[in-house]
Write an enzyme that holds these catalytic residues in place. Structure first.
Site, PDB file in Angstrom:
ATOM      1  N   ASN A 141       0.965  -1.210   0.067  1.00 27.49           N
ATOM      2  CA  ASN A 141       0.002  -0.102   0.094  1.00 27.49           C
ATOM      3  C   ASN A 141       0.784   1.280  -0.111  1.00 27.49           C
ATOM      4  OD1 ASN A 141      -1.457   2.436   0.736  1.00 27.49           O
ATOM      5  ND2 ASN A 141      -3.029   0.773   1.761  1.00 27.49           N
ATOM      6  N   HIS A 144       0.930   6.207   1.767  1.00 25.09           N
ATOM      7  CA  HIS A 144       1.860   7.119   2.570  1.00 25.09           C
ATOM      8  C   HIS A 144       2.850   7.665   2.071  1.00 25.09           C
ATOM      9  CE1 HIS A 144      -1.288   6.530   5.788  1.00 25.09           C
ATOM     10  NE2 HIS A 144      -0.963   5.164   5.635  1.00 25.09           N
ATOM     11  N   HIS A 154      -5.627   3.846  -1.740  1.00 22.29           N
ATOM     12  CA  HIS A 154      -7.055   4.126  -1.223  1.00 22.29           C
ATOM     13  C   HIS A 154      -7.306   5.630  -1.646  1.00 22.29           C
ATOM     14  CE1 HIS A 154      -9.794   4.462   2.728  1.00 22.29           C
ATOM     15  NE2 HIS A 154     -10.452   4.804   1.611  1.00 22.29           N
ATOM     16  N   ARG A 188      -9.528   8.374  -1.139  1.00 23.57           N
ATOM     17  CA  ARG A 188     -10.379   8.573  -0.138  1.00 23.57           C
ATOM     18  C   ARG A 188     -11.327   9.650  -0.674  1.00 23.57           C
ATOM     19  NH1 ARG A 188      -9.170   6.691   5.357  1.00 23.57           N
ATOM     20  NH2 ARG A 188     -10.741   8.245   5.952  1.00 23.57           N
ATOM     21  N   ARG A 244      -6.928  12.650   1.131  1.00 27.72           N
ATOM     22  CA  ARG A 244      -6.037  12.803   2.068  1.00 27.72           C
ATOM     23  C   ARG A 244      -4.741  12.076   1.711  1.00 27.72           C
ATOM     24  NH1 ARG A 244      -7.723   9.989   7.256  1.00 27.72           N
ATOM     25  NH2 ARG A 244      -9.626  11.041   7.151  1.00 27.72           N
ATOM     26  N   GLU A 286      -8.735   0.687  -2.928  1.00 37.42           N
ATOM     27  CA  GLU A 286      -9.674   0.674  -1.817  1.00 37.42           C
ATOM     28  C   GLU A 286     -10.355   1.905  -2.026  1.00 37.42           C
ATOM     29  OE1 GLU A 286      -6.360  -1.137   1.562  1.00 37.42           O
ATOM     30  OE2 GLU A 286      -7.019   0.884   1.735  1.00 37.42           O
ATOM     31  N   THR A 299     -18.261  -2.709  15.425  1.00 37.63           N
ATOM     32  CA  THR A 299     -17.662  -1.949  16.707  1.00 37.63           C
ATOM     33  C   THR A 299     -16.015  -1.869  16.614  1.00 37.63           C
ATOM     34  OG1 THR A 299     -18.039  -4.084  17.767  1.00 37.63           O
ATOM     35  CG2 THR A 299     -19.540  -2.488  18.392  1.00 37.63           C
ATOM     36  N   GLU A 336     -11.254  -8.963   3.003  1.00 37.27           N
ATOM     37  CA  GLU A 336      -9.940  -8.795   3.478  1.00 37.27           C
ATOM     38  C   GLU A 336     -10.230  -8.762   5.067  1.00 37.27           C
ATOM     39  OE1 GLU A 336      -7.563  -5.862   1.824  1.00 37.27           O
ATOM     40  OE2 GLU A 336      -6.435  -5.455   3.759  1.00 37.27           O
ATOM     41  N   HIS A 352      -3.803  -4.623   7.833  1.00 35.31           N
ATOM     42  CA  HIS A 352      -3.828  -3.309   8.698  1.00 35.31           C
ATOM     43  C   HIS A 352      -3.037  -3.512   9.934  1.00 35.31           C
ATOM     44  CE1 HIS A 352      -5.212   0.355  10.611  1.00 35.31           C
ATOM     45  NE2 HIS A 352      -5.685   0.430   9.345  1.00 35.31           N
TER      46      HIS A 352
HETATM   47  N1  PXP Z   1      -6.006  -2.994   4.001  1.00 34.18           N
HETATM   48  C1  PXP Z   1      -6.910  -2.184   4.036  1.00 34.18           C
HETATM   49  C2  PXP Z   1      -8.414  -2.482   3.540  1.00 34.18           C
HETATM   50  C3  PXP Z   1      -6.551  -0.655   4.501  1.00 34.18           C
HETATM   51  O1  PXP Z   1      -7.581   0.126   4.563  1.00 34.18           O
HETATM   52  C4  PXP Z   1      -5.433  -0.671   4.877  1.00 34.18           C
HETATM   53  C5  PXP Z   1      -4.964   0.670   5.312  1.00 34.18           C
HETATM   54  O2  PXP Z   1      -4.918   1.677   4.243  1.00 34.18           O
HETATM   55  C6  PXP Z   1      -4.465  -1.613   4.967  1.00 34.18           C
HETATM   56  C7  PXP Z   1      -4.817  -3.003   4.460  1.00 34.18           C
HETATM   57  C8  PXP Z   1      -2.990  -1.309   5.180  1.00 34.18           C
HETATM   58  O3  PXP Z   1      -2.846  -0.941   6.525  1.00 34.18           O
HETATM   59  P1  PXP Z   1      -1.456  -0.502   7.199  1.00 34.18           P
HETATM   60  O4  PXP Z   1      -1.272   0.977   6.385  1.00 34.18           O
HETATM   61  O5  PXP Z   1      -1.575  -0.278   8.770  1.00 34.18           O
HETATM   62  O6  PXP Z   1      -0.438  -1.573   6.840  1.00 34.18           O
END
Ligand code: PXP
Length: 251
Positions: free
Chosen positions: A10, A13, A46, A48, A52, A73, A104, A154, A197
């Site tokens: 991903n 960032h 992603h 968004r 961002r 995403e 939750t 996922e 995540h």
């Molecule tokens: N999977 C999904 C669906 C996500 O939304 C994210 C965060 O954007 C990730 C994986 C990756 O998470 P992380 O950035 O914490 O590795």
């Protein structure tokens, strides 16, 4: 079941850092090419609603920079659905962006009466995207995902990662078991389980060892670590840890 575990990197960032100053640097498309060279099996981004992370124009730039499959995403909105069905990424992962769309613990509340998710899954399927739903490791969510025609779920590893970070393997053991059971349940229903995540060099191995899981999507830690060791080394080390865990569980 022990096919090679895929790594989706991903690169959001990289865009987060770029956006802190505006302008074009650092360029997520350059990160896409580097992640590809380092052994990633896919690229995750992603788009968004508030932009961002990546911006609309990044999608084509990333596709030009690397031939890896793109996993987009997205929130379950008409705007994102229109963008996804026009861009046609290999995969589209529906994620919650608003509090009321979450369970939750943080995954998408597919089971909670959100009638708007099923038609979006239908449109994405029709456009040829492999749809996944980002859910908690909960058998009820998996059952509904199957019913509404999602070929992939996922599994949210955020809670597992938090527990691990607070206390190591023992603290995270129950949540890991929940992830394993959910992955088995998904396979039983013919739904392909992915996970992601909060995964890091420290906590990735027990998740990678769950042989039912086909793909991990990892971002924040890899990009953060790239500041210290470079993106190439960061992706390669994650790849090696995943392969080691998978080889051990297959033995
Ligand atoms: N999977 C999904 C669906 C996500 O939304 C994210 C965060 O954007 C990730 C994986 C990756 O998470 P992380 O950035 O914490 O590795």
């Amino acid at each position: 079941m022990s096919e090679r575990l895929r790594l989706g990197v991903n690169i959001d960032h990289v865009a987060t850092i770029r956006n802190a100053r505006g302008g074009d640097h650092p360029d997520p498309a350059r990160a896409a090419a580097l992640a590809h060279k380092a052994g990633a099996d896919g690229l995750t981004v992603h788009l968004r609603e508030d932009r961002r992370h990546i911006r609309d124009g990044d999608l084509e730039a990333i596709r030009k920079a690397s031939s890896l499959p793109i996993n987009l995403e997205m929130a379950a909105t008409d705007e994102m659905c229109a963008i996804a069905t026009a861009f046609r990424p290999h995969a589209a992962c529906i994620v919650p962006e608003k509090r009321e769309e979450r369970t939750t613990e943080g995954g998408l509340d597919v089971a909670g009466g959100h009638g708007h998710i099923a038609p979006i899954v239908g449109k994405l399927n029709a456009a040829g995207c492999r749809v996944s739903l980002f859910i908690e490791p909960d058998p009820v969510q998996i059952a509904v995902a199957e019913v509404i025609g999602a070929p992939v779920v996922e599994l949210h590893t955020g809670r597992y990662a938090e527990l691990w970070n607070a206390g190591g393997f023992e603290a995270a053991r129950d949540e890991l078991e929940r992830l394993k059971l959910a992955a088995v349940e998904a396979r039983k229903r013919g739904v392909e389980p992915h996970a992601g995540h909060g995964l890091t060099f420290e906590n990735v191995k027990p998740v990678a060892a769950i042989t039912e899981i086909a793909e991990l999507n990892i971002g924040h830690f890899l990009i953060g670590e790239a500041i210290f060791i470079g993106l190439d080394a960061s992706v390669k080390k994650m790849r090696a840890l995943m392969d080691e865990a998978r080889a051990r569980s297959a033995a």
